[in-house]
Write an enzyme that holds these catalytic residues in place. Sequence first.
Site, PDB file in Angstrom:
ATOM      1  N   HIS A 104       6.566  -4.684   3.158  1.00 17.37           N
ATOM      2  CA  HIS A 104       8.003  -4.504   2.964  1.00 17.37           C
ATOM      3  C   HIS A 104       8.742  -5.329   4.008  1.00 17.37           C
ATOM      4  O   HIS A 104       8.303  -5.431   5.158  1.00 17.37           O
ATOM      5  CB  HIS A 104       8.371  -3.019   3.117  1.00 17.37           C
ATOM      6  CG  HIS A 104       9.820  -2.790   3.428  1.00 17.37           C
ATOM      7  ND1 HIS A 104      10.276  -2.545   4.709  1.00 17.37           N
ATOM      8  CD2 HIS A 104      10.920  -2.791   2.637  1.00 17.37           C
ATOM      9  CE1 HIS A 104      11.587  -2.394   4.681  1.00 17.37           C
ATOM     10  NE2 HIS A 104      12.007  -2.543   3.450  1.00 17.37           N
ATOM     11  N   ASN A 106      13.095  -6.392   4.903  1.00 21.09           N
ATOM     12  CA  ASN A 106      14.488  -6.544   4.491  1.00 21.09           C
ATOM     13  C   ASN A 106      15.340  -7.027   5.647  1.00 21.09           C
ATOM     14  O   ASN A 106      15.027  -6.780   6.821  1.00 21.09           O
ATOM     15  CB  ASN A 106      15.048  -5.261   3.863  1.00 21.09           C
ATOM     16  CG  ASN A 106      15.453  -4.223   4.884  1.00 21.09           C
ATOM     17  OD1 ASN A 106      16.532  -4.307   5.464  1.00 21.09           O
ATOM     18  ND2 ASN A 106      14.595  -3.245   5.102  1.00 21.09           N
ATOM     19  N   ARG A 108      19.627  -7.211   6.299  1.00 20.33           N
ATOM     20  CA  ARG A 108      20.884  -6.807   5.696  1.00 20.33           C
ATOM     21  C   ARG A 108      22.041  -6.959   6.692  1.00 20.33           C
ATOM     22  O   ARG A 108      21.845  -6.949   7.906  1.00 20.33           O
ATOM     23  CB  ARG A 108      20.809  -5.362   5.203  1.00 20.33           C
ATOM     24  CG  ARG A 108      20.472  -4.361   6.287  1.00 20.33           C
ATOM     25  CD  ARG A 108      20.152  -2.979   5.719  1.00 20.33           C
ATOM     26  NE  ARG A 108      19.829  -2.047   6.800  1.00 20.33           N
ATOM     27  CZ  ARG A 108      18.626  -1.931   7.357  1.00 20.33           C
ATOM     28  NH1 ARG A 108      17.628  -2.673   6.928  1.00 20.33           N
ATOM     29  NH2 ARG A 108      18.427  -1.062   8.330  1.00 20.33           N
ATOM     30  N   HIS A 143       1.536  -7.828  13.878  1.00 16.49           N
ATOM     31  CA  HIS A 143       2.373  -7.475  15.026  1.00 16.49           C
ATOM     32  C   HIS A 143       2.631  -8.670  15.935  1.00 16.49           C
ATOM     33  O   HIS A 143       3.721  -8.794  16.512  1.00 16.49           O
ATOM     34  CB  HIS A 143       1.738  -6.322  15.803  1.00 16.49           C
ATOM     35  CG  HIS A 143       2.035  -4.985  15.209  1.00 16.49           C
ATOM     36  ND1 HIS A 143       3.155  -4.264  15.530  1.00 16.49           N
ATOM     37  CD2 HIS A 143       1.371  -4.254  14.282  1.00 16.49           C
ATOM     38  CE1 HIS A 143       3.171  -3.132  14.848  1.00 16.49           C
ATOM     39  NE2 HIS A 143       2.098  -3.095  14.083  1.00 16.49           N
ATOM     40  N   GLY A 256      26.280   2.984  -6.080  1.00 16.07           N
ATOM     41  CA  GLY A 256      26.347   2.593  -7.486  1.00 16.07           C
ATOM     42  C   GLY A 256      25.611   1.304  -7.779  1.00 16.07           C
ATOM     43  O   GLY A 256      25.963   0.592  -8.726  1.00 16.07           O
ATOM     44  N   GLY A 257      24.601   0.995  -6.982  1.00 16.82           N
ATOM     45  CA  GLY A 257      23.799  -0.205  -7.227  1.00 16.82           C
ATOM     46  C   GLY A 257      22.966  -0.079  -8.490  1.00 16.82           C
ATOM     47  O   GLY A 257      22.922   0.978  -9.137  1.00 16.82           O
ATOM     48  N   ARG A 258      22.285  -1.126  -8.816  1.00 18.10           N
ATOM     49  CA  ARG A 258      21.501  -1.157 -10.060  1.00 18.10           C
ATOM     50  C   ARG A 258      20.175  -0.410  -9.842  1.00 18.10           C
ATOM     51  O   ARG A 258      19.340  -0.833  -9.049  1.00 18.10           O
ATOM     52  CB  ARG A 258      21.234  -2.603 -10.465  1.00 18.10           C
ATOM     53  CG  ARG A 258      20.548  -2.753 -11.816  1.00 18.10           C
ATOM     54  CD  ARG A 258      20.626  -4.213 -12.236  1.00 18.10           C
ATOM     55  NE  ARG A 258      19.996  -4.428 -13.517  1.00 18.10           N
ATOM     56  CZ  ARG A 258      18.733  -4.822 -13.684  1.00 18.10           C
ATOM     57  NH1 ARG A 258      17.965  -5.029 -12.623  1.00 18.10           N
ATOM     58  NH2 ARG A 258      18.245  -5.020 -14.887  1.00 18.10           N
TER      59      ARG A 258
END
Length: 301
Positions: A104, A106, A108, A143, A256-258
């Site tokens: 994973h 991300n 943002r 790491h 309210g995302g997809r």
Amino acid sequence: MDSAAVRQFLLALQENIVARLAAIDGQLFLRDAWERPQGGGGITRLIEDGRVFERAGVNFSHVFGPNLPPSASASRPELAGRSFQALGVSLVLHPRNPYGPTAHMNVRFLVAEKSGADPVWWFGGGMDLTPYYPFAEDAVHFHRTCRAALAPFGADYYPRFKKGCDEYFYLKHRREPRGIGGIFFDDLNEPGFDTCFGLARSVGEHFLDAYVPILERRMNAPYGERERDWQAYRRGRYVEFNLVYDRGTLFGLQSGGRTESILMSLPPRAVWRYDWKPAPGSPEDKLYTEFLIAKDWLKDQ
């Protein structure tokens, strides 16, 4: 603050990662652009039932609206009620081979605004590794690359963000970590925009270096039904974390995302058993006894 530059970087990051992973799998990613009725939208890139990836999703989103969702203002109640924009790239990779770990990552960027006040912005993100049949050399490599991504910004970032990852990706109801960790950060807005953006950019750009060598070592290892069954059982933990604790999932649903794009992080196959435990000393038991424990993987590195 330059949200346009962040958007440009995130779109390029998505394309670079998709191109590399598609070359490994031999199958092109589906491209699904979507719009959010309340404002904004995104681009979902997905491989389903590929040669290497049973599911691989790499999402870009840029959404905005009049009220910051509760999951984003829970730790900063003074921002509740502000308008917002949120940009990010989020990916989850579920290889078919049980010896290939789930990964994973991300990155943002959020901005909260109110008339008459300065905008409040912050970066967040990270990467973590969830193996099913783990190898110490893979954990060290992952790491080490995480540390390298943060090293230009100061020696204190890696231990701090590693601790943040260990604490965040923890299933409290199971009293066990989701995997062998990595780095995780949120609310990053100091010492300034350029430095914070540079750090977030470095994390995103180091993901392929952290993960691809591990995947390429493991993706052709022989396996049978026993290994697939164990993989499906442990994937259940991944589902539990994402649906119960993950703030990104909550933010996406609350804003309210997809839904299809938000829940693409879930594995296509998972199982649950009542109070099941692997046999002591088995390869499966080794995950618990040697890897799902608090550990400094770079202690001697």
